[in-house]
Write a protein that holds these residues in place. Sequence first.
Motif, PDB file in Angstrom:
ATOM      1  N   THR A 229       5.392   3.467   3.695  1.00  0.00           N
ATOM      2  CA  THR A 229       4.113   3.047   3.137  1.00  0.00           C
ATOM      3  C   THR A 229       4.204   1.585   2.725  1.00  0.00           C
ATOM      4  O   THR A 229       5.165   1.181   2.090  1.00  0.00           O
ATOM      5  N   MET A 230       3.182   0.809   3.112  1.00  0.00           N
ATOM      6  CA  MET A 230       3.143  -0.610   2.767  1.00  0.00           C
ATOM      7  C   MET A 230       1.851  -0.915   2.032  1.00  0.00           C
ATOM      8  O   MET A 230       0.847  -0.234   2.219  1.00  0.00           O
ATOM      9  N   THR A 231       1.872  -1.952   1.198  1.00  0.00           N
ATOM     10  CA  THR A 231       0.699  -2.382   0.450  1.00  0.00           C
ATOM     11  C   THR A 231       0.401  -3.838   0.779  1.00  0.00           C
ATOM     12  O   THR A 231       1.294  -4.677   0.742  1.00  0.00           O
ATOM     13  N   PHE A 232      -0.859  -4.129   1.103  1.00  0.00           N
ATOM     14  CA  PHE A 232      -1.298  -5.487   1.379  1.00  0.00           C
ATOM     15  C   PHE A 232      -2.243  -5.925   0.274  1.00  0.00           C
ATOM     16  O   PHE A 232      -3.237  -5.265  -0.002  1.00  0.00           O
ATOM     17  N   ASP A 233      -1.930  -7.065  -0.363  1.00  0.00           N
ATOM     18  CA  ASP A 233      -2.744  -7.582  -1.460  1.00  0.00           C
ATOM     19  C   ASP A 233      -3.714  -8.665  -1.017  1.00  0.00           C
ATOM     20  O   ASP A 233      -4.504  -9.149  -1.819  1.00  0.00           O
ATOM     21  N   ASN A 234      -3.657  -9.067   0.252  1.00  0.00           N
ATOM     22  CA  ASN A 234      -4.505 -10.145   0.752  1.00  0.00           C
ATOM     23  C   ASN A 234      -5.873  -9.608   1.179  1.00  0.00           C
ATOM     24  O   ASN A 234      -6.240  -9.633   2.340  1.00  0.00           O
ATOM     25  N   VAL A 235      -6.650  -9.144   0.194  1.00  0.00           N
ATOM     26  CA  VAL A 235      -7.987  -8.599   0.453  1.00  0.00           C
ATOM     27  C   VAL A 235      -8.992  -9.734   0.322  1.00  0.00           C
ATOM     28  O   VAL A 235      -9.111 -10.362  -0.727  1.00  0.00           O
ATOM     29  N   LEU A 236      -9.720 -10.003   1.404  1.00  0.00           N
ATOM     30  CA  LEU A 236     -10.683 -11.100   1.424  1.00  0.00           C
ATOM     31  C   LEU A 236     -12.058 -10.675   0.930  1.00  0.00           C
ATOM     32  O   LEU A 236     -12.783 -11.467   0.342  1.00  0.00           O
ATOM     33  N   MET A 237     -12.432  -9.405   1.195  1.00  0.00           N
ATOM     34  CA  MET A 237     -13.727  -8.890   0.769  1.00  0.00           C
ATOM     35  C   MET A 237     -13.603  -7.404   0.486  1.00  0.00           C
ATOM     36  O   MET A 237     -12.860  -6.701   1.177  1.00  0.00           O
ATOM     37  N   LEU A 238     -14.324  -6.940  -0.514  1.00  0.00           N
ATOM     38  CA  LEU A 238     -14.292  -5.529  -0.891  1.00  0.00           C
ATOM     39  C   LEU A 238     -15.722  -5.063  -1.095  1.00  0.00           C
ATOM     40  O   LEU A 238     -16.495  -5.687  -1.820  1.00  0.00           O
ATOM     41  N   SER A 239     -16.073  -3.962  -0.437  1.00  0.00           N
ATOM     42  CA  SER A 239     -17.421  -3.419  -0.553  1.00  0.00           C
ATOM     43  C   SER A 239     -17.323  -1.967  -1.012  1.00  0.00           C
ATOM     44  O   SER A 239     -16.881  -1.109  -0.255  1.00  0.00           O
ATOM     45  N   LYS A 240     -17.745  -1.716  -2.243  1.00  0.00           N
ATOM     46  CA  LYS A 240     -17.739  -0.346  -2.763  1.00  0.00           C
ATOM     47  C   LYS A 240     -19.003   0.403  -2.348  1.00  0.00           C
ATOM     48  O   LYS A 240     -18.978   1.595  -2.121  1.00  0.00           O
ATOM     49  N   SER A 241     -20.109  -0.312  -2.283  1.00  0.00           N
ATOM     50  CA  SER A 241     -21.375   0.235  -1.801  1.00  0.00           C
ATOM     51  C   SER A 241     -22.164  -0.919  -1.194  1.00  0.00           C
ATOM     52  O   SER A 241     -21.676  -2.047  -1.131  1.00  0.00           O
ATOM     53  N   GLU A 242     -23.377  -0.650  -0.762  1.00  0.00           N
ATOM     54  CA  GLU A 242     -24.170  -1.705  -0.145  1.00  0.00           C
ATOM     55  C   GLU A 242     -24.587  -2.767  -1.157  1.00  0.00           C
ATOM     56  O   GLU A 242     -24.817  -3.926  -0.803  1.00  0.00           O
TER      57      GLU A 242
END
Length: 104
Positions: free
Chosen positions: A32-45
């Motif tokens: 299992t690997m974890t990537f912290d380089n999240v550019l955008m996050l969409s929880k809902s519209e």
Amino acid sequence: MFAIVEIAGFQEKVRVGDTLEVPLLESEKGETMTFDNVLMLSKSEDDITFGAPYVSGASVEVKVLDHGRGDKIRVYRFRRRKRFQKTRGHRQHFSMVEVTKIAA
């Protein structure tokens, strides 16, 4: 819920349960690997978070399913009227990963 994450220099749009082919990762099969380089996050519209350049506190967890090599591509070069021709082949290594969790 989806995220755009940077994996090995490429930007990928991921959802939980997606299976991706990414460039070869230095990890074992089943790890299992974890990537912290999240550019955008969409929880809902309506709830979309953009990073500058990365979203702080967000991460994407993936499980490495397999390693392999892609299809062979052929590179052909020639010089007209000079009797020069050269054919080379290339197969890119890749890792098959499955997205298990997107943490905000």
